[in-house]
Structure formats: structure tokens, C-alpha cells
Motif scaffolding. Structure first.
Motif, PDB file in Angstrom:
ATOM      1  N   SER A 106       0.825  -1.209   0.000  1.00 59.70           N
ATOM      2  CA  SER A 106       0.000   0.000   0.000  1.00 59.70           C
ATOM      3  C   SER A 106       0.861   1.261   0.000  1.00 59.70           C
ATOM      4  O   SER A 106       0.520   2.253  -0.647  1.00 59.70           O
ATOM      5  N   ALA A 107       1.957   1.229   0.738  1.00 59.94           N
ATOM      6  CA  ALA A 107       2.866   2.376   0.748  1.00 59.94           C
ATOM      7  C   ALA A 107       3.401   2.649  -0.652  1.00 59.94           C
ATOM      8  O   ALA A 107       3.448   3.805  -1.108  1.00 59.94           O
ATOM      9  N   ALA A 108       3.794   1.591  -1.355  1.00 54.76           N
ATOM     10  CA  ALA A 108       4.359   1.757  -2.692  1.00 54.76           C
ATOM     11  C   ALA A 108       3.327   2.315  -3.666  1.00 54.76           C
ATOM     12  O   ALA A 108       3.611   3.248  -4.432  1.00 54.76           O
ATOM     13  N   TRP A 109       2.088   1.788  -3.644  1.00 56.90           N
ATOM     14  CA  TRP A 109       1.086   2.258  -4.595  1.00 56.90           C
ATOM     15  C   TRP A 109       0.621   3.667  -4.285  1.00 56.90           C
ATOM     16  O   TRP A 109       0.368   4.463  -5.204  1.00 56.90           O
ATOM     17  N   THR A 110       0.488   4.011  -3.016  1.00 58.95           N
ATOM     18  CA  THR A 110       0.061   5.368  -2.666  1.00 58.95           C
ATOM     19  C   THR A 110       1.119   6.390  -3.063  1.00 58.95           C
ATOM     20  O   THR A 110       0.818   7.454  -3.621  1.00 58.95           O
ATOM     21  N   ALA A 111       2.388   6.078  -2.784  1.00 59.58           N
ATOM     22  CA  ALA A 111       3.470   7.002  -3.122  1.00 59.58           C
ATOM     23  C   ALA A 111       3.745   7.035  -4.621  1.00 59.58           C
ATOM     24  O   ALA A 111       4.227   8.047  -5.142  1.00 59.58           O
ATOM     25  N   LEU A 112       3.438   5.939  -5.322  1.00 58.49           N
ATOM     26  CA  LEU A 112       3.677   5.906  -6.766  1.00 58.49           C
ATOM     27  C   LEU A 112       2.900   7.002  -7.482  1.00 58.49           C
ATOM     28  O   LEU A 112       3.415   7.637  -8.406  1.00 58.49           O
ATOM     29  N   THR A 113       1.660   7.237  -7.065  1.00 55.57           N
ATOM     30  CA  THR A 113       0.869   8.303  -7.682  1.00 55.57           C
ATOM     31  C   THR A 113       1.546   9.662  -7.498  1.00 55.57           C
ATOM     32  O   THR A 113       1.610  10.478  -8.427  1.00 55.57           O
ATOM     33  N   LEU A 114       2.064   9.908  -6.290  1.00 54.15           N
ATOM     34  CA  LEU A 114       2.748  11.178  -6.032  1.00 54.15           C
ATOM     35  C   LEU A 114       4.011  11.301  -6.876  1.00 54.15           C
ATOM     36  O   LEU A 114       4.340  12.387  -7.374  1.00 54.15           O
ATOM     37  N   LEU A 115       4.736  10.190  -7.054  1.00 54.50           N
ATOM     38  CA  LEU A 115       5.976  10.218  -7.831  1.00 54.50           C
ATOM     39  C   LEU A 115       5.690  10.477  -9.311  1.00 54.50           C
ATOM     40  O   LEU A 115       6.310  11.346  -9.943  1.00 54.50           O
ATOM     41  N   VAL A 116       4.752   9.713  -9.878  1.00 50.34           N
ATOM     42  CA  VAL A 116       4.520   9.777 -11.323  1.00 50.34           C
ATOM     43  C   VAL A 116       3.865  11.095 -11.733  1.00 50.34           C
ATOM     44  O   VAL A 116       4.173  11.644 -12.792  1.00 50.34           O
ATOM     45  N   THR A 117       2.972  11.622 -10.890  1.00 48.16           N
ATOM     46  CA  THR A 117       2.309  12.890 -11.235  1.00 48.16           C
ATOM     47  C   THR A 117       3.084  14.110 -10.743  1.00 48.16           C
ATOM     48  O   THR A 117       2.678  15.238 -11.021  1.00 48.16           O
ATOM     49  N   GLY A 118       4.192  13.895 -10.046  1.00 49.74           N
ATOM     50  CA  GLY A 118       4.998  14.988  -9.524  1.00 49.74           C
ATOM     51  C   GLY A 118       6.048  15.454 -10.519  1.00 49.74           C
ATOM     52  O   GLY A 118       6.062  15.044 -11.685  1.00 49.74           O
ATOM     53  N   PRO A 119       6.990  16.311 -10.059  1.00 52.88           N
ATOM     54  CA  PRO A 119       7.959  16.904 -10.982  1.00 52.88           C
ATOM     55  C   PRO A 119       8.942  15.910 -11.583  1.00 52.88           C
ATOM     56  O   PRO A 119       9.494  16.175 -12.654  1.00 52.88           O
ATOM     57  N   THR A 120       9.177  14.769 -10.938  1.00 52.33           N
ATOM     58  CA  THR A 120      10.149  13.803 -11.481  1.00 52.33           C
ATOM     59  C   THR A 120       9.706  13.275 -12.830  1.00 52.33           C
ATOM     60  O   THR A 120      10.509  13.136 -13.759  1.00 52.33           O
ATOM     61  N   TYR A 121       8.431  12.940 -12.965  1.00 46.98           N
ATOM     62  CA  TYR A 121       7.911  12.400 -14.225  1.00 46.98           C
ATOM     63  C   TYR A 121       6.938  13.361 -14.910  1.00 46.98           C
ATOM     64  O   TYR A 121       6.855  13.385 -16.142  1.00 46.98           O
ATOM     65  N   GLY A 122       6.147  14.113 -14.129  1.00 43.39           N
ATOM     66  CA  GLY A 122       5.221  15.074 -14.704  1.00 43.39           C
ATOM     67  C   GLY A 122       4.143  14.475 -15.578  1.00 43.39           C
ATOM     68  O   GLY A 122       3.730  15.077 -16.566  1.00 43.39           O
ATOM     69  N   MET A 123       3.668  13.297 -15.223  1.00 45.05           N
ATOM     70  CA  MET A 123       2.653  12.616 -16.028  1.00 45.05           C
ATOM     71  C   MET A 123       1.306  12.664 -15.315  1.00 45.05           C
ATOM     72  O   MET A 123       1.200  13.097 -14.180  1.00 45.05           O
ATOM     73  N   GLY A 124       0.252  12.186 -16.009  1.00 42.30           N
ATOM     74  CA  GLY A 124      -1.094  12.275 -15.483  1.00 42.30           C
ATOM     75  C   GLY A 124      -1.529  11.008 -14.767  1.00 42.30           C
ATOM     76  O   GLY A 124      -0.807  10.007 -14.705  1.00 42.30           O
ATOM     77  N   ALA A 125      -2.768  11.069 -14.268  1.00 37.77           N
ATOM     78  CA  ALA A 125      -3.320   9.928 -13.535  1.00 37.77           C
ATOM     79  C   ALA A 125      -3.461   8.705 -14.424  1.00 37.77           C
ATOM     80  O   ALA A 125      -3.409   7.569 -13.942  1.00 37.77           O
ATOM     81  N   GLN A 126      -3.633   8.916 -15.734  1.00 38.41           N
ATOM     82  CA  GLN A 126      -3.784   7.793 -16.640  1.00 38.41           C
ATOM     83  C   GLN A 126      -2.531   6.923 -16.645  1.00 38.41           C
ATOM     84  O   GLN A 126      -2.614   5.696 -16.780  1.00 38.41           O
ATOM     85  N   THR A 127      -1.356   7.535 -16.483  1.00 42.77           N
ATOM     86  CA  THR A 127      -0.109   6.768 -16.448  1.00 42.77           C
ATOM     87  C   THR A 127      -0.078   5.837 -15.251  1.00 42.77           C
ATOM     88  O   THR A 127       0.411   4.701 -15.339  1.00 42.77           O
ATOM     89  N   VAL A 128      -0.599   6.293 -14.122  1.00 41.98           N
ATOM     90  CA  VAL A 128      -0.652   5.438 -12.939  1.00 41.98           C
ATOM     91  C   VAL A 128      -1.512   4.214 -13.221  1.00 41.98           C
ATOM     92  O   VAL A 128      -1.166   3.085 -12.850  1.00 41.98           O
ATOM     93  N   GLY A 129      -2.626   4.430 -13.903  1.00 45.10           N
ATOM     94  CA  GLY A 129      -3.487   3.308 -14.251  1.00 45.10           C
ATOM     95  C   GLY A 129      -2.810   2.331 -15.189  1.00 45.10           C
ATOM     96  O   GLY A 129      -2.939   1.116 -15.038  1.00 45.10           O
ATOM     97  N   VAL A 130      -2.057   2.844 -16.164  1.00 42.08           N
ATOM     98  CA  VAL A 130      -1.346   1.961 -17.092  1.00 42.08           C
ATOM     99  C   VAL A 130      -0.279   1.167 -16.342  1.00 42.08           C
ATOM    100  O   VAL A 130      -0.092  -0.038 -16.586  1.00 42.08           O
ATOM    101  N   LEU A 131       0.435   1.809 -15.435  1.00 42.62           N
ATOM    102  CA  LEU A 131       1.415   1.078 -14.635  1.00 42.62           C
ATOM    103  C   LEU A 131       0.742  -0.030 -13.836  1.00 42.62           C
ATOM    104  O   LEU A 131       1.328  -1.096 -13.623  1.00 42.62           O
ATOM    105  N   GLY A 132      -0.504   0.208 -13.409  1.00 43.44           N
ATOM    106  CA  GLY A 132      -1.215  -0.819 -12.677  1.00 43.44           C
ATOM    107  C   GLY A 132      -1.444  -2.077 -13.492  1.00 43.44           C
ATOM    108  O   GLY A 132      -1.518  -3.182 -12.944  1.00 43.44           O
ATOM    109  N   LEU A 133      -1.525  -1.941 -14.802  1.00 43.07           N
ATOM    110  CA  LEU A 133      -1.781  -3.102 -15.654  1.00 43.07           C
ATOM    111  C   LEU A 133      -0.619  -4.083 -15.671  1.00 43.07           C
ATOM    112  O   LEU A 133      -0.817  -5.255 -16.008  1.00 43.07           O
TER     113      LEU A 133
END
Length: 414
Positions: free
Chosen positions: A233-260
Motif C-alpha cells: 500500500s505504501a508503494a502504490w500510494t506514493a507511486l501516484t505522487l511520484l509519477v504525477t509529480g515533478p520527477t515524471y510530470g505525467m497524469g493519472a492515466q499513467t498510474v493506471g497503465v502502470l497498474g496493468l
């Protein structure tokens, strides 16, 4: 004995019904996971910090833990069909309230309430374990968990994509419609079952605590899943912050694709169930705990950004998903062999501990990310697995000692 005087055969589950139940597990559990992919959209629309919006995920998981403790024991006391349909109808109502929430506190409260009632998988799984032969129990549990995993994975992709197109409220309202349709299906396919207990409700909800005291193997399963699910749970919750933050600058859709990428765990859990049937749950548990430790090492470089970082994140989350879900199969195979007349109460104790761990992990994941960045989250995943692995290896050495020492007294055996 004549055929007319023979007692009626207990209900059984056909392969078709098992697949429908697996679908039910996936649809119902998705309601506590899809907010993970849209927390950034919630934050932007409601004008709150992303860390505050992540409370929606934490509230849903705390609510789920509360529902497991308060409602799942009823699976030993009430006919399953009526209980499942009622809970799904209440879940649909909670999702509508969440989708219409005007403020974050209302959304958090609705998420917690929805989490309480969306415990359908934790009633279905012990029900199914009691309706199939013992030598198929692990395989059937694995099939149901593969459906549950599919719901988790598709929930993130579904909510991330739909949220980007139509806003964060759309996934809640669409999920409400799906859950209500599922209630109508289960009203037709769930077999008539006879309750295994006549205890009053106060006795039912106190039983899991007694079972935890009396069953050492149940306590082990709870520790293993609570710690591993905390890291997950820690990894998935923080993953959204990482991917949508300045390091990657991507949207929520990317988090969903990573989930696949975790879709492979849908195929691994039936294999894990068959392995638990053949080799025993403890062997599968060892493999899975080592897999979680390995996933932490793979995830560590994921904070570097870029295409290479996304590949690392995908590989690490895949390994973590497979290890955590396969360990769940092993734990439940161990649990359901303990007391056939109290499977729902045993599952209550187990899943309450697991989701308390998951809720704590979501909270710790955000704090670790804020203070230490992605390496702190990877370290948290490793720490949770090492705690469980240490307990598992310590028990293995303790139980193996009497085999080589004929003078050992029974008091040394755990």
C-alpha cells in the motif's frame, strides 16, 4: 438407507459459478483501490494538497478493515445470498454519495463508509472454501483471488483513464452502476447455504480475537500479510505522487497503465494455490517474502525519472504484486484448514489485520515520500518484508529442531 431418507447434499460450486464469484470479487474490491489513481485529480478539483487527497485512499482502507471486523463474521451466521446482495446495494449508495461530494471531508467520510460495506470478497472466499473439496481449496481460492487482483488492476486503469476524460467523479458513479448490476447477478447465482453458527452477534465479533489467541498459525498469517500489505500500500500510494509529480510530470492515466503490469499476478495466484495444495503454504510463503524483498531492490532506482525509471517502476511493481497476492493465497490456504465451522470468523481476524497494516502503510508511504523521497518508500517496502521473513525463518528453525534432537521436550515446540 433409502434415497428419500438421505440428508440433502450440500450445495456445490460449478466452474461457471466460481468464475462469476471471481468477477464479483474483482468488481467489489475495485471500489477501495481506484481512488489511488485519481488522488491528484481530486486534489486539483477540491483545491487541497495531494497529501490531503490521499486521505481518501487511507479512509477507504480503514473502512474496509472496520467492515471486515464488524460484518464478515456474519458470513457464519446469515445466508450468504441475502448478505452479499445487501452489502452490494449499500456499497452502490456509498459510491453515489462519494461521487457527489462537494468537499474533501464529505468525500473522506463517504469513502470510509463505502469501505465498510465493500467486504464482499471476504465473505465469498470462505464461503467458496466450504463448498469445494479440500484438495481443490487452494486452487479455487487462487481463482477467486485472481478475479480480485483483476479488479484491483483494472480499477486503477479505469479510474485513471475515465478521470482524465470526465473528471474524478465519473469513476465513482460508473462504479456504483457496476456494483448494483453485480448485486442483481449474485441474487440469481449464489447457492442457498446453511449458516454454520447460531451464535449471537456480540459472540461473532468477539470470536476473531479469541481465535487469534488460540491459533498460532492464524497469528503468523496475520503478521505476514499485515506487514507485506503495508509495504504494498505504501508503494502504490506514493507511486501516484511520484509519477504525477515533478520527477515524471505525467497524469493519472499513467498510474493506471502502470497498474496493468500487475496483470501477471492474475495468472500466478492459481499457480500459487496449486503449489500450496501440493507443497504446503509455508513453502509458498517463503518464496513470496523473498520476492517482496527483491521488489524493493528493483524499485529503488525508480526515482531517477525518464523512460528507464518507468521501466524500473513497472518491473518492481509487477514483482511486488505477484509476491503479495501469491502470499495471500498461501496464508488463506493455511487459515481455512484450521476450523471449518468458523472460516468467516478466521477470515475476519486475518483480513482485519491485513487491512490495518495496509492502512498504516498508505499513511507511512506518504510520510516516507515527503521526507525521504522514493528511496524512503523502497526502504519501507524492504523493512516490512524483512520483519515477516525474520518471523518465518525463526519459526522454521524452531520447528525443525525437534527432528534432530530426540531429547527436546514438548514445551519447546511452538
Amino acid at each position: 438407507m433409502s434415497a428419500s431418507s438421505a440428508s440433502p447434499a450440500p450445495p456445490t460450486l460449478s466452474q461457471r459459478v466460481i468464475l462469476v464469484l471471481a468477477l464479483a470479487c474483482g468488481v467489489s474490491v475495485s471500489t477501495i483501490y481506484f481512488p489511488q489513481a485519481i488522488s491528484s485529480l481530486i486534489a486539483a478539483d477540491l483545491h487541497v494538497a495531494e497529501g490531503s487527497a490521499a486521505l481518501v485512499v487511507t479512509a477507504a482502507q480503514f473502512g474496509y478493515a472496520g467492515g471486515i471486523f464488524l460484518l464478515v463474521p456474519l458470513g457464519d451466521r446469515l445466508p450468504h445470498r441475502r448478505l452479499l446482495v445487501t452489502l452490494l446495494a449499500l456499497t452502490a449508495a456509498g459510491l453515489v454519495v462519494a461521487g457527489a461530494a462537494p468537499t474533501l471531508p464529505v468525500l473522506v467520510a463517504a469513502s470510509a463508509a463505502t469501505g465498510v460495506t465493500t467486504v464482499v470478497p471476504q465473505i465469498i472466499i470462505p464461503m467458496a472454501a466450504g463448498l469445494v473439496p479440500a484438495d481443490r481449496r487452494g486452487a479455487v481460492t487462487g481463482t477467486l483471488l485472481s478475479g480480485l487482483i483483476g479488479g484491483i488492476l483494472l480499477a486503477r486503469t479505469f479510474s485513471g483513464t475515465l478521470g482524465e476524460w470526465l473528471g474524478w467523479r465519473a469513476p465513482y458513479l460508473a462504479a456504483a452502476a457496476l456494483v448494483l448490476a453485480l448485486a442483481l447477478v449474485l441474487a440469481r447465482v449464489v447457492p442457498d447455504t446453511t449458516p454454520s453458527s447460531t451464535h449471537r452477534y456480540p459472540e461473532l465479533i468477539s470470536a476473531p480475537l479469541r481465535l487469534l489467541r488460540e491459533e498460532p498459525d492464524l497469528r503468523r498469517s496475520c503478521l505476514y500479510q499485515a506487514t507485506v500489505f503495508a509495504g504494498f500500500s505504501a508503494a502504490w500510494t506514493a507511486l501516484t505522487l511520484l509519477v504525477t509529480g515533478p520527477t515524471y510530470g505525467m497524469g493519472a492515466q499513467t498510474v493506471g497503465v502502470l497498474g496493468l503490469v500487475g496483470a501477471a499476478s492474475m495468472f500466478c495466484t492459481p499457480l500459487a494455490g496449486r503449489a500450496a495444495d501440493r507443497r504446503g503454504p509455508d513453502a509458498v510463503t517463503l518464496w513470496c517474502l523473498l520476492g517482496v524483498v527483491g521488489s524493493a531492490a528493483v524499485l529503488l532506482p525508480g526515482g531517477m525519472g525518464g523512460a528507464a525509471g518507468l521501466v524500473v517502476l513497472a518491473a518492481g511493481m509487477l514483482l511486488l504484486d505477484v509476491a503479495m497476492q501469491s502470499g495471500q493465497v498461501a496464508n488463506q490456504a493455511r487459515n481455512f484448514a484450521l476450523r471449518p465451522d468458523a472460516r468467516a470468523r478466521i477470515n475476519t481476524a486475518y483480513m482485519t489485520c491485513a487491512f490495518l497494516g495496509g492502512s498504516a502503510g498508505s499513511w507511512l508511504g506518504v510520510r516516507a515520500y515527503d521526507r525521504l523521497g522514493w528511496p524512503g518508500v523502497s526502504g519501507l517496502v524492504a523493512l516490512t518484508a524483512v520483519i515477516a521473513l525474520t518471523r518465518h525463518l525463526t519459526r522454521a528453525r524452531t520447528t525443525a529442531a525437534p527432528a534432530g534432537d530426540a531429547t527436546v521436550t514438548p514445551s519447546r515446540v511452538p
